[in-house]
Design a protein around this motif. Sequence first.
Motif, PDB file in Angstrom:
ATOM      1  N   GLY A  78       0.694  -1.754   0.482  1.00 43.91           N
ATOM      2  CA  GLY A  78      -0.189   0.031   0.016  1.00 43.91           C
ATOM      3  C   GLY A  78       0.632   1.316   0.060  1.00 43.91           C
ATOM      4  N   LEU A  79       2.169   1.199  -0.315  1.00 40.85           N
ATOM      5  CA  LEU A  79       3.297   2.251  -0.279  1.00 40.85           C
ATOM      6  C   LEU A  79       3.137   3.183  -1.046  1.00 40.85           C
ATOM      7  N   ASP A  80       3.956   4.332  -1.579  1.00 41.86           N
ATOM      8  CA  ASP A  80       4.159   4.298  -3.073  1.00 41.86           C
ATOM      9  C   ASP A  80       5.796   3.630  -2.764  1.00 41.86           C
ATOM     10  N   PRO A  81       6.381   3.617  -4.145  1.00 38.14           N
ATOM     11  CA  PRO A  81       7.888   3.417  -4.829  1.00 38.14           C
ATOM     12  C   PRO A  81       8.668   4.624  -3.751  1.00 38.14           C
ATOM     13  N   ALA A  82       8.562   5.485  -3.578  1.00 36.51           N
ATOM     14  CA  ALA A  82       9.549   6.092  -2.504  1.00 36.51           C
ATOM     15  C   ALA A  82       9.345   5.974  -1.343  1.00 36.51           C
ATOM     16  N   ALA A  83       8.119   5.875  -0.722  1.00 40.38           N
ATOM     17  CA  ALA A  83       7.863   5.194   0.851  1.00 40.38           C
ATOM     18  C   ALA A  83       8.058   3.694   1.135  1.00 40.38           C
ATOM     19  N   GLN A  84       8.123   2.979   0.676  1.00 37.91           N
ATOM     20  CA  GLN A  84       8.649   1.362   0.080  1.00 37.91           C
ATOM     21  C   GLN A  84      10.435   1.263   0.821  1.00 37.91           C
ATOM     22  N   LEU A  85      10.485   2.431  -0.756  1.00 34.22           N
ATOM     23  CA  LEU A  85      12.951   2.401  -0.145  1.00 34.22           C
ATOM     24  C   LEU A  85      12.750   2.855   1.124  1.00 34.22           C
ATOM     25  N   ALA A  86      12.250   4.203   1.882  1.00 33.47           N
ATOM     26  CA  ALA A  86      12.242   4.590   2.679  1.00 33.47           C
ATOM     27  C   ALA A  86      12.499   3.977   3.478  1.00 33.47           C
ATOM     28  N   THR A  87      11.116   2.950   3.860  1.00 27.99           N
ATOM     29  CA  THR A  87       9.943   2.303   4.639  1.00 27.99           C
ATOM     30  C   THR A  87      11.839   0.971   5.139  1.00 27.99           C
ATOM     31  N   LEU A  88      12.100   0.536   3.650  1.00 30.05           N
ATOM     32  CA  LEU A  88      13.216  -0.518   4.081  1.00 30.05           C
ATOM     33  C   LEU A  88      14.546  -0.335   4.401  1.00 30.05           C
ATOM     34  N   ASP A  89      14.962   1.099   4.177  1.00 32.25           N
ATOM     35  CA  ASP A  89      15.949   1.748   4.450  1.00 32.25           C
ATOM     36  C   ASP A  89      15.795   1.672   5.512  1.00 32.25           C
ATOM     37  N   VAL A  90      15.111   2.738   6.697  1.00 34.45           N
ATOM     38  CA  VAL A  90      14.723   2.334   8.913  1.00 34.45           C
ATOM     39  C   VAL A  90      15.158   0.869   8.781  1.00 34.45           C
ATOM     40  N   LEU A  91      14.081  -0.370   8.047  1.00 28.92           N
ATOM     41  CA  LEU A  91      14.435  -1.428   8.781  1.00 28.92           C
ATOM     42  C   LEU A  91      15.610  -2.160   8.557  1.00 28.92           C
ATOM     43  N   ARG A  92      16.442  -1.735   7.472  1.00 30.41           N
ATOM     44  CA  ARG A  92      17.863  -2.366   7.385  1.00 30.41           C
ATOM     45  C   ARG A  92      18.562  -1.648   8.828  1.00 30.41           C
ATOM     46  N   GLN A  93      18.580  -0.442   8.247  1.00 28.68           N
ATOM     47  CA  GLN A  93      19.179   0.698   9.312  1.00 28.68           C
ATOM     48  C   GLN A  93      19.267   0.313  11.119  1.00 28.68           C
ATOM     49  N   ILE A  94      18.533  -0.022  11.004  1.00 29.40           N
ATOM     50  CA  ILE A  94      17.652  -0.938  12.680  1.00 29.40           C
ATOM     51  C   ILE A  94      18.642  -2.000  12.567  1.00 29.40           C
ATOM     52  N   ALA A  95      18.788  -2.738  12.147  1.00 29.33           N
ATOM     53  CA  ALA A  95      19.400  -4.434  11.510  1.00 29.33           C
ATOM     54  C   ALA A  95      21.094  -4.506  11.480  1.00 29.33           C
ATOM     55  N   GLU A  96      21.421  -3.179  11.164  1.00 29.80           N
ATOM     56  CA  GLU A  96      22.613  -2.659  10.915  1.00 29.80           C
ATOM     57  C   GLU A  96      23.277  -2.087  12.469  1.00 29.80           C
ATOM     58  N   GLU A  97      21.930  -1.500  13.030  1.00 27.68           N
ATOM     59  CA  GLU A  97      22.319  -1.119  14.670  1.00 27.68           C
ATOM     60  C   GLU A  97      22.200  -1.450  15.909  1.00 27.68           C
ATOM     61  N   GLY A  98      21.603  -3.119  15.229  1.00 29.97           N
ATOM     62  CA  GLY A  98      21.837  -4.926  16.093  1.00 29.97           C
ATOM     63  C   GLY A  98      21.099  -5.091  16.290  1.00 29.97           C
ATOM     64  N   ALA A 152      13.233  -7.213  -2.216  1.00 30.62           N
ATOM     65  CA  ALA A 152      13.733  -8.547  -0.717  1.00 30.62           C
ATOM     66  C   ALA A 152      15.514  -8.814  -0.910  1.00 30.62           C
ATOM     67  N   ALA A 153      16.165  -8.977  -2.356  1.00 29.77           N
ATOM     68  CA  ALA A 153      17.041  -9.145  -2.889  1.00 29.77           C
ATOM     69  C   ALA A 153      18.017  -8.101  -2.327  1.00 29.77           C
ATOM     70  N   ARG A 154      18.159  -7.059  -2.104  1.00 29.68           N
ATOM     71  CA  ARG A 154      18.291  -5.154  -2.405  1.00 29.68           C
ATOM     72  C   ARG A 154      18.387  -5.417  -0.836  1.00 29.68           C
TER      73      ARG A 154
END
Length: 248
Positions: free
Chosen positions: A160-180, A193-195
């Motif tokens: 349900g998110l537009d393409p920019a919001a999809q990327l922004a959301t996945l950026d956040v989720l990947r970032q919190i994983a990188e934070e531990g 998923a691959a990216r």
Amino acid sequence: MNLLTLRNLTVRRGECPVVDDVSLTVTRGECVGLIGPNGAGKTTLLRAALGLLPHEGYASLAALPAADRAKAAAWMPQQREIAWPIAVEDLVRLGRLPHGTRLTPRDKEAIDDALTRMGLDNYRQRPATALSGGEQARVLIARALAQDTPLLMADEPTAGLDPAAQLATLDVLRQIAEEGRGVILSLHDLSLAARYCTRLILLDRGQLRADGAPMAVLTEDNLARTFHLRARIHETPEGPFLQPLARL
């Protein structure tokens, strides 16, 4: 230390296993993508892992008392209806309930961080029901982030998110994983998923078919056998891009 452990997890609908003898772990620093065709058992697996469905086998989170579980894992379900015209900031604040009912400086910090991460600072006092569907989805993601648990579990967080919001959301989720912290999420967009995921788990008819690095899972053979799809994977500077070519 594992944030989630599943051993021989099985969920049945009548006599039919919807999730069939699945074992896996999720650890800190991982962003794990759960992929598979419609009806593969992705949502059922996530819900059973949280103890929201009857199951056989072992699920570490389901074994915890409810209060401890709420401090161990945040959950964003696929259904995102917001029923009450509560202010966005107050809705996000609900994510802090597992930590107590009195608002502390740490609670305020977690709420502010979640709103900022999801680009919602200017929406704080707006009724959540007055927002678009995509904006409401971002608010509910922010609520899960504010919970500030070691593990975040999300069922199709980009739906349900537009393409920019999809990327922004996945950026956040990947970032919190990188934070531990750890993240496990179901996704239908295989390119995303691959990216964004460090690891992919491929389900088909309730069974775990592959578990590993994205390019080791998204092989031509796996795509053909599981998705009945002929596709080409391109390496780009931004990460892998999967191009569907034909149904098989």
